[in-house]
Design an enzyme around this catalytic site. Structure first.
Site, mmCIF file in Angstrom:
data_model
loop_
_atom_site.group_PDB
_atom_site.id
_atom_site.type_symbol
_atom_site.label_atom_id
_atom_site.label_comp_id
_atom_site.label_asym_id
_atom_site.label_seq_id
_atom_site.Cartn_x
_atom_site.Cartn_y
_atom_site.Cartn_z
ATOM 1 N N GLU A 34 -10.385 -2.694 4.315
ATOM 2 C CA GLU A 34 -9.084 -2.123 4.672
ATOM 3 C C GLU A 34 -8.996 -0.715 4.075
ATOM 4 O O GLU A 34 -9.788 -0.350 3.203
ATOM 5 C CB GLU A 34 -7.945 -2.990 4.098
ATOM 6 C CG GLU A 34 -7.957 -4.420 4.621
ATOM 7 C CD GLU A 34 -6.805 -5.280 4.115
ATOM 8 O OE1 GLU A 34 -6.132 -5.893 4.953
ATOM 9 O OE2 GLU A 34 -6.585 -5.339 2.898
ATOM 10 N N ASP A 39 0.780 -1.245 0.000
ATOM 11 C CA ASP A 39 0.000 0.000 0.000
ATOM 12 C C ASP A 39 0.817 1.303 0.000
ATOM 13 O O ASP A 39 1.815 1.406 0.720
ATOM 14 C CB ASP A 39 -0.858 0.099 1.272
ATOM 15 C CG ASP A 39 -1.562 -1.174 1.628
ATOM 16 O OD1 ASP A 39 -1.469 -2.150 0.872
ATOM 17 O OD2 ASP A 39 -2.204 -1.197 2.693
HETATM 18 C C1 FRU Z 1 -3.800 -3.661 2.777
HETATM 19 C C2 FRU Z 1 -3.137 -4.101 4.073
HETATM 20 C C3 FRU Z 1 -3.505 -3.153 5.191
HETATM 21 C C4 FRU Z 1 -2.371 -3.318 6.144
HETATM 22 C C5 FRU Z 1 -1.203 -3.528 5.224
HETATM 23 C C6 FRU Z 1 -0.160 -4.474 5.758
HETATM 24 O O1 FRU Z 1 -3.174 -4.113 1.639
HETATM 25 O O2 FRU Z 1 -3.501 -5.421 4.368
HETATM 26 O O3 FRU Z 1 -4.764 -3.391 5.755
HETATM 27 O O4 FRU Z 1 -2.198 -2.207 6.966
HETATM 28 O O5 FRU Z 1 -1.722 -4.030 4.014
HETATM 29 O O6 FRU Z 1 0.957 -4.505 4.944
#
Ligand code: FRU
Length: 504
Positions: free
Chosen positions: A225, A42
């Protein structure tokens, strides 16, 4: 002595990979952001400050698969040419640094500024805490902050962390922004399993008060998320803005449009329909920039990958790219608000060479375009014919190719990557090859902007009302372009193919 020389050579080799990546590897995007090496997911902490667009991102500094989550860091002054910086916030003592955002605390509400000239940049992230490394599933998630007084170059974790802990396991991805009308910081955090976005407010980024909840709503078939909330301007209605709430659901994203009063978000779009900022397989965890200068369009950046196969894509020594920054606006249509996203127009232009077709070319079956490249921007428009499927194929080599088409019968824009590349790297990849979205022609026409960059295709249809993003992994010799029309003759009213320069 010999060992020392070898060690120095090894260190030199690795430091070089970090600071001066060649960006010449097979599949390496040339005008999209990718980390120099190792894993990325992300985008985090997108914030503009002192002439720099900061891009923090979920990063494994030690390997090319997900793990050891830390915030990688790059800066740009045009959202296109990026400078890699050292890891900004590192995993430590089994506390991983998960996704979050960054704000500029101009009035020093936090008290982190020591001198009159200090302007704190504050990162708000999820601390993912595993007490016993033999039981990685026994984690908890709290919201923490860290601050920087040197334009994001170094961060200090706040000694009073956590700033928010409700004793929940999957409680993550804080998005924080300043809400001027109520003069408060606002934070959105998702309860992933419950499909709820929790809203909080704070005077100082340290004490948070719960104000409301949103959800479940729209698509809640998978965990939620990475939420975000921002004000977006309505096209052709100067001064009119609406609030757009976005979130991710494990393999895709959705948005809601409505009102926000500083405490609660209320959606104004029909509740029985799902709206997506991108309908392809590879657009996820997108968030927007904080603190952009007045008049700057809102900018969304998404991660180009999919958790179904993200770790296995055949790229090395890096994994994953960020989508090209998209500028957002809204269009009111009957009783719905539609989010439009289009590639951000940056300077200087990347165009190396442009190829233009004469206007009004009629195509029956297919016609080759005399450009061979895997780094192109395409603008194409055609008149939709009854019972006809028309469009363009990229990365063509004989039968091989990536199809972007519009089926007049079903009124759907689609992509098909099933014959675009080798898919052996993951046994399921081929199953996720065909994606489509409803689209009504505008004045009888479909017009597409396409960014094709080695292993990434981004499609923007009819002024960005439908977007589709997908990864492909074609051989370098699969670089042809072909326009097609099946079931009838199609009149193409525009075709411009620009070959693009590398930004690296
Ligand atoms: C989304 C996610 C988030 C988390 C991060 C962990 O892709 O799963 O929810 O904070 O990636 O790397």
């Amino acid at each position: 002595m010999k060992n020392l020389a070898i060690l120095i050579l090894i260190i030199f080799f690795f430091s070089n990979v970090y600071s001066q990546p060649a960006y010449k590897e097979k599949y390496r995007p040339q005008f999209h952001f990718t980390p120099a090496k190792n894993w990325m997911n992300d985008p985090n902490g997108l914030v503009y400050h002192n002439g720099e667009y900061h891009l923090f991102y979920q990063h494994n500094p030690f390997g090319n698969r997900w793990g050891h989550m830390s915030w990688g860091h790059a800066v740009s002054n045009n959202l296109m040419h990026w400078k890699h910086l050292p890891v900004a916030i590192s995993e430590k003592d089994s506390v991983a640094i998960f996704s979050g955002s960054a704000v500029i605390d101009k009035t020093n509400t936090t008290g982190f500024a020591k001198n009159a000239t200090d302007v704190p940049m504050v990162a708000i992230y999820t601390a993912h805490i595993i007490a016993d490394s033999t039981k990685p599933d026994n984690y908890r998630q709290e919201q923490h902050i860290a601050y920087s007084l040197d334009n994001g170059r170094t961060f200090t974790k706040y000694s009073g962390n956590p700033v928010l802990d409700i004793g929940k396991k999957d409680f993550r991805d804080p998005k924080v922004f300043w809400h001027e009308p109520t003069k408060k910081w606002i934070m959105l955090v998702v309860l992933a399993q419950e499909h709820i976005i929790k809203f909080y407010s704070s005077p100082d980024l340290k004490k948070w008060t719960h104000t409301s909840d949103f959800g479940p709503a729209g698509d809640y078939s998978e965990i939620w998320e990475c939420s975000d909330l921002l004000e977006v301007s309505v096209e052709n209605e100067p001064g009119n803005k609406k609030w757009v709430l976005i979130n991710s659901q494990q393999y895709g994203m959705q948005y809601f449009v409505g009102e926000f009063d500083g405490n609660k978000f209320v959606s104004k779009n029909p509740a029985n329909k799902i709206y997506r900022p991108d309908y392809g397989p590879d657009y996820y965890a997108g968030i927007t920039y904080n603190n952009l200068p007045d008049g700057h369009p809102p900018i969304l950046i998404g991660w180009i990958n999919n958790w179904k196969y993200a770790n296995d894509i055949p790229t090395d020594p890096w994994k994953s790219a960020m989508a090209f920054p998209r500028m957002l606006s809204l269009e009111k249509r009957n009783n719905e608000w539609i989010l439009l996203s289009n590639p951000f127009k940056t300077t200087p232009p990347l165009v190396q060479d442009a190829y233009m077709w004469e206007l009004q070319v009629k195509v029956k079956d297919k016609q080759e375009v005399s450009v061979n490249s895997q780094t192109i921007a395409v603008e194409i428009e055609w008149e939709v014919q009854k019972n006809t499927t028309a469009g363009i194929r990229l990365a063509v080599n004989g039968q091989r190719g990536f199809v972007i088409g519009y089926d007049a019968r079903s009124q759907k824009l689609f992509i098909d990557r099933s014959n675009a590349s080798d898919t052996n790297f993951h046994k399921g990849f081929n199953e996720w090859s065909k994606y489509e979205a409803s689209l009504v022609p505008k004045k009888g026409r479909i017009s597409l902007q396409i960014l094709y960059d080695k292993s990434i295709v981004e499609v923007f249809a009819n002024n960005g009302e439908v977007n589709i993003t997908a990864q492909i992994f074609p051989d370098e010799k699969n670089n042809g372009i072909e326009v097609f029309s099946k079931g009838g003759t199609t009149k193409f009213t525009q075709l411009t193919v620009s070959t693009l320069k590398s930004v690296w």
